[in-house]
Scaffold this motif. Structure first.
Motif, PDB file in Angstrom:
ATOM      1  N   ASN A 101       0.831  -1.208   0.000  1.00 56.51           N
ATOM      2  CA  ASN A 101       0.000   0.000   0.000  1.00 56.51           C
ATOM      3  C   ASN A 101       0.868   1.261   0.000  1.00 56.51           C
ATOM      4  N   ARG A 102       1.832   1.278  -0.877  1.00 60.20           N
ATOM      5  CA  ARG A 102       2.731   2.426  -0.976  1.00 60.20           C
ATOM      6  C   ARG A 102       2.721   2.977  -2.395  1.00 60.20           C
ATOM      7  N   ILE A 221       4.325  -5.514   4.703  1.00 65.03           N
ATOM      8  CA  ILE A 221       3.412  -6.430   4.008  1.00 65.03           C
ATOM      9  C   ILE A 221       2.403  -7.025   4.985  1.00 65.03           C
ATOM     10  N   ASN A 222       2.872  -7.377   6.191  1.00 69.80           N
ATOM     11  CA  ASN A 222       1.996  -8.024   7.165  1.00 69.80           C
ATOM     12  C   ASN A 222       0.883  -7.099   7.651  1.00 69.80           C
ATOM     13  N   THR A 223       1.128  -5.806   7.650  1.00 70.05           N
ATOM     14  CA  THR A 223       0.128  -4.852   8.150  1.00 70.05           C
ATOM     15  C   THR A 223      -0.401  -3.944   7.043  1.00 70.05           C
ATOM     16  N   ALA A 224      -0.277  -4.370   5.795  1.00 63.36           N
ATOM     17  CA  ALA A 224      -0.649  -3.525   4.651  1.00 63.36           C
ATOM     18  C   ALA A 224      -2.109  -3.099   4.695  1.00 63.36           C
ATOM     19  N   ASN A 225      -2.992  -3.933   5.270  1.00 63.10           N
ATOM     20  CA  ASN A 225      -4.428  -3.635   5.257  1.00 63.10           C
ATOM     21  C   ASN A 225      -4.912  -2.929   6.516  1.00 63.10           C
ATOM     22  N   ALA A 228      -3.537   2.622   9.109  1.00 65.00           N
ATOM     23  CA  ALA A 228      -2.431   3.550   8.816  1.00 65.00           C
ATOM     24  C   ALA A 228      -1.858   3.296   7.430  1.00 65.00           C
ATOM     25  N   ASN A 229      -1.662   2.022   7.101  1.00 60.11           N
ATOM     26  CA  ASN A 229      -1.091   1.696   5.792  1.00 60.11           C
ATOM     27  C   ASN A 229      -2.123   1.850   4.672  1.00 60.11           C
ATOM     28  N   SER A 230      -3.407   1.601   4.992  1.00 60.28           N
ATOM     29  CA  SER A 230      -4.451   1.827   3.986  1.00 60.28           C
ATOM     30  C   SER A 230      -4.544   3.311   3.637  1.00 60.28           C
ATOM     31  N   LEU A 231      -4.366   4.157   4.644  1.00 58.24           N
ATOM     32  CA  LEU A 231      -4.373   5.605   4.410  1.00 58.24           C
ATOM     33  C   LEU A 231      -3.197   6.000   3.520  1.00 58.24           C
ATOM     34  N   LYS A 232      -2.041   5.383   3.753  1.00 57.24           N
ATOM     35  CA  LYS A 232      -0.884   5.638   2.888  1.00 57.24           C
ATOM     36  C   LYS A 232      -1.163   5.158   1.464  1.00 57.24           C
ATOM     37  N   GLY A 233      -1.915   4.045   1.366  1.00 57.20           N
ATOM     38  CA  GLY A 233      -2.288   3.554   0.040  1.00 57.20           C
ATOM     39  C   GLY A 233      -3.197   4.525  -0.684  1.00 57.20           C
ATOM     40  N   LEU A 234      -4.130   5.142   0.059  1.00 56.76           N
ATOM     41  CA  LEU A 234      -5.021   6.138  -0.536  1.00 56.76           C
ATOM     42  C   LEU A 234      -4.221   7.328  -1.051  1.00 56.76           C
ATOM     43  N   ARG A 235      -3.267   7.773  -0.258  1.00 53.52           N
ATOM     44  CA  ARG A 235      -2.420   8.890  -0.691  1.00 53.52           C
ATOM     45  C   ARG A 235      -1.623   8.520  -1.937  1.00 53.52           C
TER      46      ARG A 235
END
Length: 298
Positions: A101-102, A221-225, A228-235
């Motif tokens: 999610n980057r 990878i383990n915490t991609a969903n 915090a990481n989903s928000l980074k994915g949105l960005r």
């Protein structure tokens, strides 16, 4: 006709004329007030459109163009430092971005920066490419584990690799001369750090860096969903969209820049007399506006 009757008729006609004139004056005043109200409304609407529509659109478009330009410059650097491996490494950057999610654009930038650091230190380009992937992966894991910006972690790791060991201490990494000596002996090298090449010291620092961050490795990878990481994915997705629109706007932005350059060159090529005339014209224009505003107050 008797004189008195003529006087009465003339007075009556004069009164009708005055009344008619007053009616026209009243009508003209009402029209003037209506025009003034229309002008005020138009001005207010124009200001609101400029503030809330035009200005944001221009700012957004400018931002998109800059992002697209930055992406193009970064990709150019990426292609130079990776040469014939560029497409394969770029494909890895995209895959890893999706898995964590980057932003693939950020990965490209990080990879180019690390590769540009490693190759001048004596590593072969293909070996450096493999290490670049590992370092970007580690930086992403640490940023996810510590909940800090990946760009900051990348900057600190790169700094540590060239000798600024304090840069990574906040991540639980301790790179000291004593540990470097011990690692050098374990690796079959001399324990005299000064006799080691830059490449050898780089590899020793990397070993310590990886050995002290085992708890963070794999976290992205383990915490991609997670949120915090989903928000980074949105960005990251928003960034990708902005870059795509910026690419479409770049040709028009280029035309605007070319026009501005031509205008500047035209002014530079003016004779001194023409420049003086232009200055005088600007002075007059600067005075006319306030003068009209002043006179309009009467």
């Amino acid at each position: 006709m008797p004189t008195d009757q003529m006087r009465v008729v003339l007075v009556a006609e004069a009164e009708r004329a005055v009344s008619e004139m007053q009616r026209y004056i009243d009508h003209a005043q009402r029209s003037t007030r209506s025009l003034q109200r229309f002008a005020e409304t138009a001005t207010r609407t124009g200001r609101q459109l400029t503030t809330f529509v035009t200005a944001p659109i221009v700012a957004l478009g400018t931002g998109m163009v800059k992002m697209a330009s930055d992406a193009a410059e970064t990709r150019n650097m990426f292609n130079v430092v990776f040469k014939d491996m560029a497409d394969d490494v770029a494909a890895w950057a995209e895959e890893y971005a999706q898995a964590t999610n980057r932003s693939s654009f950020e990965n490209i930038r990080f990879l180019a920066s690390v590769q540009d650091t490693l190759v001048p230190m004596g590593l072969m380009r293909d070996e450096a490419a493999g290490l670049s992937k590992e370092i970007v992966t580690l930086a992403t894991d640490i940023s996810s584990f510590k909940n800090v910006r990946t760009e900051e972690v990348m900057r600190n790791i790169t700094s540590a690799l060239v000798g600024n060991h304090e840069a990574v201490r906040s991540y639980g990494v301790s790179i000291t001369e004593a540990r470097l000596k011990q690692e050098a002996l374990t690796s079959g090298l001399t324990d005299n750090i000064k006799e080691l090449s830059n490449q050898e010291k780089l590899m020793l620092r990397l070993k310590l860096l990886f050995s002290d961050t085992t708890g963070a490795q794999g976290d992205a990878i383990n915490t991609a969903n997670r949120f915090a990481n989903s928000l980074k994915g949105l960005r990251a997705q928003a960034e990708a969209v902005a870059i795509e629109f910026g690419k479409l706007l770049l040709p028009e932005a280029r035309k605007l820049v070319d026009w501005a350059l031509e205008a500047v060159q035209y002014i530079r090529d003016l004779t001194d007399e023409q420049k003086q005339w232009l200055i005088q014209t600007m002075k007059i224009a600067a005075v006319v506006g306030p003068a009209i505003l002043f006179l309009g107050g009467f």
